[in-house]
Design a protein around this motif. Structure first.
Motif, PDB file in Angstrom:
ATOM      1  N   ARG A   1      18.872  16.436  35.875  1.00 44.51           N
ATOM      2  CA  ARG A   1      19.531  15.613  37.263  1.00 44.51           C
ATOM      3  C   ARG A   1      19.771  16.341  38.323  1.00 44.51           C
ATOM      4  O   ARG A   1      19.510  15.818  39.636  1.00 44.51           O
ATOM      5  CB  ARG A   1      20.802  15.047  36.721  1.00 44.51           C
ATOM      6  CG  ARG A   1      21.369  14.131  37.643  1.00 44.51           C
ATOM      7  CD  ARG A   1      22.608  13.490  36.892  1.00 44.51           C
ATOM      8  NE  ARG A   1      23.383  12.377  37.834  1.00 44.51           N
ATOM      9  CZ  ARG A   1      24.329  11.953  37.837  1.00 44.51           C
ATOM     10  NH1 ARG A   1      24.931  11.811  36.477  1.00 44.51           N
ATOM     11  NH2 ARG A   1      24.858  11.062  38.942  1.00 44.51           N
ATOM     12  N   TYR A   2      20.342  17.580  38.293  1.00 53.82           N
ATOM     13  CA  TYR A   2      20.954  18.332  39.665  1.00 53.82           C
ATOM     14  C   TYR A   2      20.059  19.637  39.813  1.00 53.82           C
ATOM     15  O   TYR A   2      19.519  20.274  39.105  1.00 53.82           O
ATOM     16  CB  TYR A   2      22.126  18.825  39.326  1.00 53.82           C
ATOM     17  CG  TYR A   2      23.251  17.675  39.073  1.00 53.82           C
ATOM     18  CD1 TYR A   2      23.736  17.128  40.424  1.00 53.82           C
ATOM     19  CD2 TYR A   2      23.613  17.260  37.811  1.00 53.82           C
ATOM     20  CE1 TYR A   2      24.228  15.830  40.133  1.00 53.82           C
ATOM     21  CE2 TYR A   2      24.590  16.506  37.569  1.00 53.82           C
ATOM     22  CZ  TYR A   2      24.972  15.728  38.612  1.00 53.82           C
ATOM     23  OH  TYR A   2      25.690  14.692  38.487  1.00 53.82           O
TER      24      TYR A   2
ATOM     25  N   GLU B   1      20.891  15.519  44.083  1.00 55.82           N
ATOM     26  CA  GLU B   1      20.348  15.219  42.717  1.00 55.82           C
ATOM     27  C   GLU B   1      18.759  15.814  43.017  1.00 55.82           C
ATOM     28  O   GLU B   1      18.130  15.361  44.324  1.00 55.82           O
ATOM     29  CB  GLU B   1      20.467  13.911  42.330  1.00 55.82           C
ATOM     30  CG  GLU B   1      22.013  13.784  41.916  1.00 55.82           C
ATOM     31  CD  GLU B   1      22.226  12.367  41.249  1.00 55.82           C
ATOM     32  OE1 GLU B   1      21.000  11.751  40.673  1.00 55.82           O
ATOM     33  OE2 GLU B   1      23.273  11.976  41.217  1.00 55.82           O
ATOM     34  N   LEU B   2      18.105  15.994  42.051  1.00 55.77           N
ATOM     35  CA  LEU B   2      16.721  16.238  42.024  1.00 55.77           C
ATOM     36  C   LEU B   2      16.114  14.818  42.216  1.00 55.77           C
ATOM     37  O   LEU B   2      16.471  13.908  41.515  1.00 55.77           O
ATOM     38  CB  LEU B   2      16.211  16.748  40.655  1.00 55.77           C
ATOM     39  CG  LEU B   2      16.510  18.124  40.347  1.00 55.77           C
ATOM     40  CD1 LEU B   2      16.327  18.389  38.651  1.00 55.77           C
ATOM     41  CD2 LEU B   2      15.643  19.088  40.912  1.00 55.77           C
ATOM     42  N   PRO B   3      14.753  14.980  43.011  1.00 55.39           N
ATOM     43  CA  PRO B   3      14.145  13.560  42.896  1.00 55.39           C
ATOM     44  C   PRO B   3      13.664  13.396  41.652  1.00 55.39           C
ATOM     45  O   PRO B   3      13.143  14.369  40.926  1.00 55.39           O
ATOM     46  CB  PRO B   3      13.095  13.923  44.000  1.00 55.39           C
ATOM     47  CG  PRO B   3      13.027  15.547  44.144  1.00 55.39           C
ATOM     48  CD  PRO B   3      14.254  16.027  43.803  1.00 55.39           C
ATOM     49  N   PRO B   4      13.099  12.046  41.103  1.00 53.44           N
ATOM     50  CA  PRO B   4      12.563  11.771  40.006  1.00 53.44           C
ATOM     51  C   PRO B   4      11.368  12.618  39.778  1.00 53.44           C
ATOM     52  O   PRO B   4      11.297  12.823  38.302  1.00 53.44           O
ATOM     53  CB  PRO B   4      12.263  10.301  40.108  1.00 53.44           C
ATOM     54  CG  PRO B   4      13.197   9.886  41.268  1.00 53.44           C
ATOM     55  CD  PRO B   4      13.237  10.899  42.162  1.00 53.44           C
ATOM     56  N   GLU B   5      10.633  12.876  40.586  1.00 52.05           N
ATOM     57  CA  GLU B   5       9.253  13.614  40.139  1.00 52.05           C
ATOM     58  C   GLU B   5       9.613  15.131  39.813  1.00 52.05           C
ATOM     59  O   GLU B   5       8.756  15.777  39.323  1.00 52.05           O
ATOM     60  CB  GLU B   5       8.448  13.742  41.408  1.00 52.05           C
ATOM     61  CG  GLU B   5       8.730  14.379  42.828  1.00 52.05           C
ATOM     62  CD  GLU B   5       9.561  13.291  43.544  1.00 52.05           C
ATOM     63  OE1 GLU B   5       9.860  13.717  44.847  1.00 52.05           O
ATOM     64  OE2 GLU B   5       9.952  12.330  43.002  1.00 52.05           O
ATOM     65  N   GLU B   6      10.683  15.563  40.026  1.00 52.55           N
ATOM     66  CA  GLU B   6      10.954  17.080  39.776  1.00 52.55           C
ATOM     67  C   GLU B   6      12.075  17.069  38.461  1.00 52.55           C
ATOM     68  O   GLU B   6      12.419  18.186  38.250  1.00 52.55           O
ATOM     69  CB  GLU B   6      11.839  17.722  41.035  1.00 52.55           C
ATOM     70  CG  GLU B   6      10.966  17.956  42.293  1.00 52.55           C
ATOM     71  CD  GLU B   6      11.466  18.649  43.084  1.00 52.55           C
ATOM     72  OE1 GLU B   6      12.007  19.833  42.848  1.00 52.55           O
ATOM     73  OE2 GLU B   6      11.360  18.499  44.414  1.00 52.55           O
ATOM     74  N   ARG B   7      12.506  15.933  37.926  1.00 46.82           N
ATOM     75  CA  ARG B   7      13.009  15.951  36.910  1.00 46.82           C
ATOM     76  C   ARG B   7      12.150  16.314  35.591  1.00 46.82           C
ATOM     77  O   ARG B   7      11.729  15.274  35.063  1.00 46.82           O
ATOM     78  CB  ARG B   7      13.787  14.615  36.677  1.00 46.82           C
ATOM     79  CG  ARG B   7      14.723  14.338  37.691  1.00 46.82           C
ATOM     80  CD  ARG B   7      15.752  13.139  37.594  1.00 46.82           C
ATOM     81  NE  ARG B   7      16.592  13.149  38.690  1.00 46.82           N
ATOM     82  CZ  ARG B   7      17.640  12.118  38.897  1.00 46.82           C
ATOM     83  NH1 ARG B   7      17.861  11.364  37.942  1.00 46.82           N
ATOM     84  NH2 ARG B   7      18.392  12.014  39.885  1.00 46.82           N
TER      85      ARG B   7
END
Length: 587
Positions: free
Chosen positions: A376-377, A364-370
């Protein structure tokens, strides 16, 4: 009828009728897909035909596809059984309904038969598009009847023992995701287009969010459609690439969605009813510079005369819009740009291999890249950007599926409407199918720039993979040295090149340059962000079919430019449109 006349009078070309839940305080409509429902829909279609408006229909209520008429056998499934996901806020509210099994073409056909029966009369007259919104099917553990046996036949082992702990086995997860990806193509998107044609309609689809090869998915429908700004404008380059690779001349975009942010139902979205058309233009120009050539406004709720309905997640469009007086001129501007951006074909020079395998191997994407509330992915590709060193070469994405029918001929990689001089490969993982295609094309003479040596993904490595990869890397047409591969100048040279899109029509190129302030737009836009788009100058050199010349791009505040390049000459085409000055956020 009054709303349709207003749309026609204000420069809109058509409508998409979308069926959603009853708005607060409104009376319920006729029963979903009932004879009365069909009668009203047919009336709206005839009215559109009389006014000269196109009329598309969402092929279901809300999204994803589903409904109370679905049998449990046709409902979405996970490895554990029936999916817990339900269609809640739909026309059938407060009833909850099953989500369609999107991995079963038989389920899709039964669903479509019910929808088609209700829409049969409305599909008479002018051709209509049948619309499928962005993928919003829950994907964790996605399953369908026969999936386990199909997996064993393909990979030679059983996936069932791993399903409960799939994230702990990324190689197995990759194999699982690749089979899901192929099912999405073969069991949903491709059959959906076939069904649309059988109904005398065409398919218009937002494939983003789906766990598949997005380029192949967009290429499987008649009109690929992107979305902004929950998806950044440069995400549209994926759909635009698919349009070129699969010969689709129209790339539409659902635009202005949640432009200043999003709040859950009942909303409203920030600054709804106070939107600034200068901000909308900034976003539209960013979309044009990434291949979009047809805009769908989002959106306009049904309102009887004097009605005050608003849809919580959209720009509020209608006679009471904050920018209503400026809509005709803005629509005229967008129509003019889109007309030029459909001429001839999209310019192509370098093909960039889309890192689908990398994204399927990742978690899953790290929070900073959402970058948006629903991101999410990695495989959603929201983070994907073309390599900066290739900016002047108008790079387009290709994928392992799109290369299957490509060929190298007369010095070009020929893929649909695209002609590429070389292919750019910078991935950590390369599927054996992709490796086979690259071996074939390199053997035919295609120059391939490989920046790093990839590995084989999946849980059952092929004994020949490493040998084949080394053979590819040792070929005369393959190198990690750009100077050995790149032999021609780029289309555009210069420092800090503005975002642009180029179409070629016979011996002329039409290049749309978005104002530099449009570059890098992300969700959410700041209210009045267009105020930052001040006067700017860029000095560039254009190299086109043996002609090379320098020119200055002088941008007025919030203005974009359209340059015609003909043999030995430049000409700026008048697309000037000056929106009202942006203002600071209201108190």
């Amino acid at each position: 009828m009054a709303q349709l006349r207003w749309l026609k009078d204000n420069g809109f070309g058509g409508v998409e009728i979308a069926w959603v839940y009853p708005l607060p305080g409104s009376e319920p409509g006729p029963a979903w897909l009932s004879p009365e429902w069909s009668r009203l829909v047919s009336f709206a279609k005839r009215a559109c035909d009389e006014l000269g408006l196109s009329c598309d229909f969402t092929f279901g209520s809300l999204w994803p596809f589903g409904g109370t008429f679905l049998d449990e056998s046709d409902a979405s499934k996970t490895f554990k059984g029936l999916s817990p996901q339900r269609l809640r806020m739909s026309w059938e509210y407060p009833a909850e309904a099953y989500i369609l099994d999107h991995l079963s073409s038989r389920a899709l056909e039964r669903y479509s038969a019910r929808m088609a029966a209700a829409l049969r009369e409305a599909l008479q007259g002018s051709p209509s598009g049948l619309f499928c919104d962005s993928w919003e099917v829950q994907t964790e553990g996605l399953w369908t009847d026969g999936f386990g046996s199909a997996f064993r036949n393909r990979y030679g082992y059983s996936v069932e023992p791993f399903m409960e702990t799939l994230d702990s086995h990324p190689d197995v997860r990759y194999d699982y995701r690749m089979l899901v990806a192929d099912c999405v193509l073969d069991e949903f998107y491709r059959p959906f287009t076939r069904i649309c044609h059988e109904l005398g309609a065409f398919s218009r689809v937002q494939c983003h969010g789906s766990p598949t090869d997005l380029i192949a998915a967009y290429g499987s429908v008649d009109v690929p459609e992107s979305e902004a700004i929950l998806f950044a404008p440069d995400f549209s380059r994926i759909a635009a690439s698919a349009a070129v690779l699969y010969g689709k001349n129209v790339l539409s975009c659902e635009a202005f969605t949640c432009i200043y942010g999003w709040r859950p139902y009942p909303g409203p979205s920030p600054f709804q009813g106070e939107e600034q058309i200068a901000d909308l233009k900034l976003l539209a120009d960013a979309l044009f510079a990434n291949g979009v050539n047809h805009i769908f406004w989002h959106g306009m709720p049904f309102n009887p005369p004097g009605g005050k309905n608003r849809f919580y997640a959209s720009v509020h469009l209608g006679p009471d819009s904050s920018f209503a007086a400026h809509i005709p001129d803005f629509n005229s501007y967008m129509e003019k740009v889109c007309t030029f951006m459909r001429r001839g074909r999209t310019y192509s020079d370098v093909a960039v291999y889309m890192p689908l395998e990398d994204c399927f191997m990742a978690g899953e994407l790290p929070p900073e890249e959402r970058l948006a509330p629903d991101a999410r992915y990695f495989w959603e590709m929201r983070h994907l950007r073309p390599p900066k060193p290739l900016a002047g070469r108008h790079p387009l994405w290709v994928s392992l599926n799109s290369l299957a029918n490509a060929r190298f001929e007369d010095g070009f990689l020929c893929c649909g409407d695209a002609l590429f001089r070389f292919l750019y490969l910078d991935v950590s993982w390369l599927d054996p199918r992709g490796l086979r295609e690259l071996l074939r094309l390199a053997g035919e003479g295609l120059p391939i720039l490989v920046l790093r040596k990839p590995s084989q993904p999946g849980a059952r490595p092929s004994d020949s993979y490493e040998k084949d990869l080394n053979r590819l890397l040792s070929m005369d047409t393959v190198s990690s040295d750009p100077s050995a591969i790149i032999r021609t100048p780029p289309l555009i040279e210069g420092e800090d090149i503005p975002d642009y899109w180029c179409r070629v029509d016979r011996d002329e190129a039409f290049i749309f340059f978005a104002h530099p302030g449009s570059s890098g737009l992300r969700y959410p836009m700041r209210y009045g962000q267009s105020a930052d788009a001040l006067a700017a100058r860029r000095r560039i050199r254009v190299n086109f079919r043996g002609f090379s010349g320098e020119i200055s791009l002088d941008f007025k505040p919030r203005q974009s430019l359209l340059l015609r390049v003909s043999p030995r000459a430049f000409e700026f085409i008048d697309i000037d449109y000056s929106p009202p000055e942006p203002v600071s956020p209201p108190a």
